[in-house]
Enzyme design. Structure first.
Site, mmCIF file in Angstrom:
data_model
loop_
_atom_site.group_PDB
_atom_site.id
_atom_site.type_symbol
_atom_site.label_atom_id
_atom_site.label_comp_id
_atom_site.label_asym_id
_atom_site.label_seq_id
_atom_site.Cartn_x
_atom_site.Cartn_y
_atom_site.Cartn_z
ATOM 1 N N LEU A 74 -6.040 8.501 -7.050
ATOM 2 C CA LEU A 74 -4.975 9.440 -7.381
ATOM 3 C C LEU A 74 -3.648 8.740 -7.687
ATOM 4 O O LEU A 74 -2.641 9.393 -7.942
ATOM 5 C CB LEU A 74 -4.789 10.456 -6.254
ATOM 6 C CG LEU A 74 -6.025 11.324 -5.978
ATOM 7 C CD1 LEU A 74 -5.735 12.304 -4.849
ATOM 8 C CD2 LEU A 74 -6.500 12.050 -7.220
ATOM 9 N N HIS A 76 -0.980 6.783 -9.950
ATOM 10 C CA HIS A 76 -0.655 6.807 -11.372
ATOM 11 C C HIS A 76 -0.681 5.405 -11.960
ATOM 12 O O HIS A 76 -0.373 4.433 -11.274
ATOM 13 C CB HIS A 76 0.743 7.402 -11.583
ATOM 14 C CG HIS A 76 0.820 8.846 -11.241
ATOM 15 N ND1 HIS A 76 1.118 9.276 -9.971
ATOM 16 C CD2 HIS A 76 0.619 9.953 -11.990
ATOM 17 C CE1 HIS A 76 1.099 10.593 -9.952
ATOM 18 N NE2 HIS A 76 0.798 11.033 -11.167
ATOM 19 N N MET A 110 2.493 2.359 -3.074
ATOM 20 C CA MET A 110 1.081 1.986 -2.990
ATOM 21 C C MET A 110 0.841 0.613 -3.597
ATOM 22 O O MET A 110 0.001 -0.149 -3.112
ATOM 23 C CB MET A 110 0.197 3.030 -3.678
ATOM 24 C CG MET A 110 0.166 4.364 -2.963
ATOM 25 S SD MET A 110 -0.412 4.264 -1.246
ATOM 26 C CE MET A 110 1.114 4.247 -0.345
ATOM 27 N N GLU A 111 1.591 0.270 -4.626
ATOM 28 C CA GLU A 111 1.458 -1.059 -5.228
ATOM 29 C C GLU A 111 1.903 -2.137 -4.241
ATOM 30 O O GLU A 111 1.265 -3.191 -4.135
ATOM 31 C CB GLU A 111 2.262 -1.122 -6.528
ATOM 32 C CG GLU A 111 1.631 -0.371 -7.680
ATOM 33 C CD GLU A 111 1.760 1.151 -7.618
ATOM 34 O OE1 GLU A 111 1.168 1.812 -8.477
ATOM 35 O OE2 GLU A 111 2.449 1.695 -6.727
ATOM 36 N N ASP A 125 -10.281 -14.475 3.691
ATOM 37 C CA ASP A 125 -11.381 -15.076 2.925
ATOM 38 C C ASP A 125 -11.282 -16.591 2.905
ATOM 39 O O ASP A 125 -12.296 -17.295 3.029
ATOM 40 C CB ASP A 125 -11.375 -14.518 1.501
ATOM 41 C CG ASP A 125 -12.505 -15.091 0.663
ATOM 42 O OD1 ASP A 125 -13.657 -15.106 1.146
ATOM 43 O OD2 ASP A 125 -12.237 -15.521 -0.470
#
Length: 157
Positions: A74, A76, A110-111, A125
């Site tokens: 969701l 953009h 969110m970025e 990792d």
């Protein structure tokens, strides 16, 4: 309280930002990776077997910020016009901070979160062969600016 990603029937939807004017916006997020004293010494001395952990994590975080809408259905598609990922080796682990900037119709929280969490995953990792107990212990937004809601800073910072 209204959840903008839900319609009147409670179904998930993408918020329509078509009518919004682009504005300059930024967001900062932080995360922390905890790992063993052995790995911390290897990070400080640059002797982690897989190579330059911090460089890989920095690039992974920047790349991830640009891929956020592919990961979050969701979110953009917006222009990521700037992304800085800083990493600091501390006594307890690696602290990661990312600030993402745009001039677009919606924010970049969110970025920024995606940048720090993927950078943290890259660290895990890179060191998991030496320390299988390495863990991501925190990820959160610490500040945002721009947009309709204006500026905000986490009060516990």
């Amino acid at each position: 309280m209204e959840f903008t990603h839900l319609d009147a029937q409670g179904q998930a939807r993408m918020v329509d930002v078509t009518a919004k004017n682009p504005t300059v916006r930024s967001a900062t997020a932080v995360a922390t990776v905890r790992t063993s004293p052995e790995v911390m010494e290897a990070l400080r001395s640059g002797t982690v077997p897989k190579g330059d952990v911090l460089a890989v994590a920095r690039i992974a975080g920047i790349a991830a910020a640009k891929k956020t809408p592919k990961l979050l259905p969701l979110a953009h598609v917006i222009g990521v016009h700037g992304c800085v990922v800083d990493l600091e080796i501390t006594d307890g682990g690696v602290d990661i901070a990312a600030t993402v900037r745009t001039a677009d119709r919606t924010g970049v929280e969110m970025e920024a979160l995606t940048a720090v969490t993927v950078a943290a995953l890259a660290i895990v990792d890179m060191v998991k062969g030496v320390d299988r107990s390495a863990e991501i212990v925190s990820a959160k937004i610490t500040a945002k600016s721009g947009g309709r809601s204006g500026d905000w800073t986490r009060s516990d910072q």
